[in-house]
Scaffold this active site. Structure first.
Site, PDB file in Angstrom:
ATOM      1  N   CYS A  94      44.696  35.581  33.886  1.00  0.00           N
ATOM      2  CA  CYS A  94      45.391  34.934  32.792  1.00  0.00           C
ATOM      3  C   CYS A  94      46.473  35.871  32.293  1.00  0.00           C
ATOM      4  O   CYS A  94      46.559  37.023  32.703  1.00  0.00           O
ATOM      5  CB  CYS A  94      44.421  34.592  31.668  1.00  0.00           C
ATOM      6  SG  CYS A  94      43.121  33.421  32.146  1.00  0.00           S
TER       7      CYS A  94
ATOM      8  N   GLY B  31      48.955  31.943  35.088  1.00  0.00           N
ATOM      9  CA  GLY B  31      48.093  30.813  34.777  1.00  0.00           C
ATOM     10  C   GLY B  31      48.889  29.585  34.426  1.00  0.00           C
ATOM     11  O   GLY B  31      49.773  29.633  33.575  1.00  0.00           O
TER      12      GLY B  31
ATOM     13  N   ASN C 119      42.123  38.217  29.049  1.00  0.00           N
ATOM     14  CA  ASN C 119      42.339  38.100  30.483  1.00  0.00           C
ATOM     15  C   ASN C 119      41.254  38.889  31.189  1.00  0.00           C
ATOM     16  O   ASN C 119      41.068  40.077  30.906  1.00  0.00           O
ATOM     17  CB  ASN C 119      43.716  38.662  30.857  1.00  0.00           C
ATOM     18  CG  ASN C 119      43.901  38.796  32.359  1.00  0.00           C
ATOM     19  OD1 ASN C 119      43.415  37.976  33.129  1.00  0.00           O
ATOM     20  ND2 ASN C 119      44.618  39.828  32.779  1.00  0.00           N
ATOM     21  N   GLY C 120      40.530  38.257  32.089  1.00  0.00           N
ATOM     22  CA  GLY C 120      39.489  38.958  32.829  1.00  0.00           C
ATOM     23  C   GLY C 120      38.200  38.176  32.865  1.00  0.00           C
ATOM     24  O   GLY C 120      38.180  36.958  32.682  1.00  0.00           O
TER      25      GLY C 120
ATOM     26  N   TYR D   2      49.573  40.268  44.899  1.00  0.00           N
ATOM     27  CA  TYR D   2      49.864  38.846  44.656  1.00  0.00           C
ATOM     28  C   TYR D   2      50.094  38.491  43.198  1.00  0.00           C
ATOM     29  O   TYR D   2      51.006  37.744  42.877  1.00  0.00           O
ATOM     30  CB  TYR D   2      48.696  38.004  45.194  1.00  0.00           C
ATOM     31  CG  TYR D   2      48.795  36.520  44.916  1.00  0.00           C
ATOM     32  CD1 TYR D   2      49.617  35.706  45.691  1.00  0.00           C
ATOM     33  CD2 TYR D   2      48.067  35.933  43.891  1.00  0.00           C
ATOM     34  CE1 TYR D   2      49.704  34.341  45.441  1.00  0.00           C
ATOM     35  CE2 TYR D   2      48.147  34.562  43.635  1.00  0.00           C
ATOM     36  CZ  TYR D   2      48.970  33.775  44.416  1.00  0.00           C
ATOM     37  OH  TYR D   2      49.068  32.435  44.169  1.00  0.00           O
TER      38      TYR D   2
END
Length: 507
Positions: A2, A28, A101-102, A256
């Site tokens: 995210c 996201g 995020n995570g 990526y």
């Protein structure tokens, strides 16, 4: 994967947060949200969809205040329900909102503790709500008046309770902006400042590009286990709060996830991807010195940097052979195989003249399920390619990710339990080349020699938090496979209670 952003400024922050979220959109595309703070009131807008679709003029007009946080999400733990979108909010103590995020690897255990010991109710399946409530509970122990040291003490206890890879940003009503990064530094977070003439403004974000678009000067990454507190006057306080911090960032960010113009842990992502191309070119030249490759073609967009460097390293022509429809999301994170297959053809179209009668080397950043590359190889053949070779700038992805990337169950990973040659045969390539893992690490270290250790769990199955066993992975597979996602998308995941996604939250 995210994207988060937090901003404390001397003026209204809604537009700056919106702009930051748009450049973090690659992290996201499932949902977006923003919460601002103004005169003791939290103001919220969040919904499923892209940033540009979630926030309209009427929403922006309501998001007043000089402090705010924002989030873009794709679903990892939990469903893609609108109620799972972030930021989340709790009114006790003080009033706290948080974006994350995570992934917490001990989320289920924490839920039980929150209910039985902390007397807190979790209303969704999101581990972000769990993290918020753990932080709120620990902060509540500090009393009615908070000093920077009180906040850092609370974060210190959060680290002792929460395991996994995570970066979070939060607003504490009337006190300021807080952010913290997991003790291994798996997920990225940076901060920077700008001076508008009437005082210092501070932005915290997942990637440095969010700071760039707002005119903020990047100061640095948060260190593993470090917390930052920005008080209402814009003063910055930082402190290491973890017992045994050790930097091991997720190497897949460089492969990526991150934008190439970002700087993560002192390493320019563009530079690391250039090195990946050189390393991969060295491997091809070593294994196949008499190759017959006529042209190198990237699969846009992430692989372009590596592919161009690879082509130059081999002395082979580089060409753009696919045109991309930029209104289709990233396919490996889509929730079902049928949707992914449909999206590949919608996303890419071949330029026949670049393929006809040629031996083509296609380059992608990685191969996850194999869905995309198999169809792209077929498209290259239909466009007239004589032979189609395939190169991955990353090693074989053989294990699921547990730290916040929605990589599928191990059995859905095409390289799981297979040799490189077997993968090449399955995707229909005449020959396949993978990056060596040691070369991938070296590619990042050559840009920043201080990066000694990485989380490479998707490649080597070594989970650096030390708490992942076969039982955990089995449960993860049951929740992440396509069948589970299909059940969630058709209503198999129920939520209790009401969530107002576009409203004031009064304290």
């Amino acid at each position: 994967m995210c994207g988060i952003v937090g901003l404390l400024a001397k003026q209204t922050v809604n537009q700056a947060i919106y702009d930051a979220l748009t450049v973090l959109q690659h992290r996201g595309q499932d949902a977006a949200g923003m919460m601002t703070w103004s005169e003791g009131r939290f103001l919220l807008r969040k919904s499923n969809g892209l940033v540009r679709d979630v926030f309209h003029t009427r929403h922006m007009a309501r998001l007043k205040g000089n402090v705010g946080i924002g989030h873009v999400r794709y679903p990892t733990a939990g469903s893609s329900s609108e109620a799972e979108s972030q930021p989340f909010y709790v009114n006790s103590p003080y009033g706290i909102s948080l974006a994350h995020n995570g992934n917490l690897t001990n989320s289920d255990q924490l839920k039980q503790e929150l209910f039985s010991s902390d007397l807190r109710h979790i209303n969704t399946s999101s581990d972000s709500e769990v993290l918020l409530n753990v932080f709120a509970h620990e902060l509540g122990k500090q009393g009615p008046h908070l000093e920077p040291g009180d906040i850092f003490d609370a974060v210190r206890r959060v680290y002792r309770r929460c395991r996994g890879g995570y970066a979070a940003v939060a607003i504490i009503n009337g006190f300021g902006l807080v952010a913290f990064r997991d003790p291994n530094g798996i997920r990225p977070v940076v901060f920077g400042t700008r001076d508008e003439g009437n005082g210092q403004e501070v932005m915290i974000a997942s990637e440095s590009v969010a700071l760039d678009v707002g005119g903020f000067e990047l100061h640095r990454d948060l260190a593993p286990g470090e917390a930052i507190f920005v008080d209402m006057e814009g003063n910055i306080h930082t402190q290491s709060c973890a017992d045994r911090p050790s930097l091991a960032p997720c190497i897949f960010e460089h492969v990526y996830l991150a934008r190439p113009d970002s700087i993560l842990d002192g390493a320019y992502v563009y530079g690391t991807r250039m090195q990946m191309g050189r390393k991969l070119g060295d491997r091809i030249r070593s294994e196949w010195p008499e190759h017959d490759i006529d042209v190198v073609i990237p699969i846009p967009d992430t692989s372009r940097t590596s592919a161009l460097e690879l082509a130059q390293h081999l002395g082979v022509t580089y060409r753009e052979g696919f045109m991309k429809n930029r209104y289709i999301g990233r396919t490996f994170i889509m929730p079902g195989q049928t949707q992914r297959k449909k999206s590949v053809r919608q996303k890419l179209n071949a330029i026949d003249i670049e393929f006809k009668g040629k031996n083509v080397l296609l380059v992608d950043d990685s191969i996850v399920r194999g869905t995309t590359c198999k169809q792209i190889i077929q498209m290259a053949r239909e466009a007239g390619a004589n032979k189609v070779y395939f190169a991955s700038a990353a090693p074989p992805v053989r294990y699921p990710n547990v730290y916040g990337i929605d990589m599928p169950a191990a059995t859905e990973l095409i390289a799981h339990g297979r040799s490189e040659a077997e993968v090449g045969e399955l995707i229909g390539a005449d020959r396949i080349f993978y990056q060596d893992l040691d070369d991938l690490k070296a590619a990042c270290r050559e840009v920043n020699p201080e990066l000694a250790t990485f989380d490479c769990s998707v490649f080597d199955g070594r989970y650096i938090t030390g708490d992942i066993d076969a039982g955990y992975l089995s449960a993860l597979e049951a929740s992440r496979n396509d069948a589970a996602k299909q059940q969630q998308s058709t209503g198999g995941h129920a939520l209790v209670g009401m969530h107002n996604q576009d409203d004031d939250i009064d304290d």
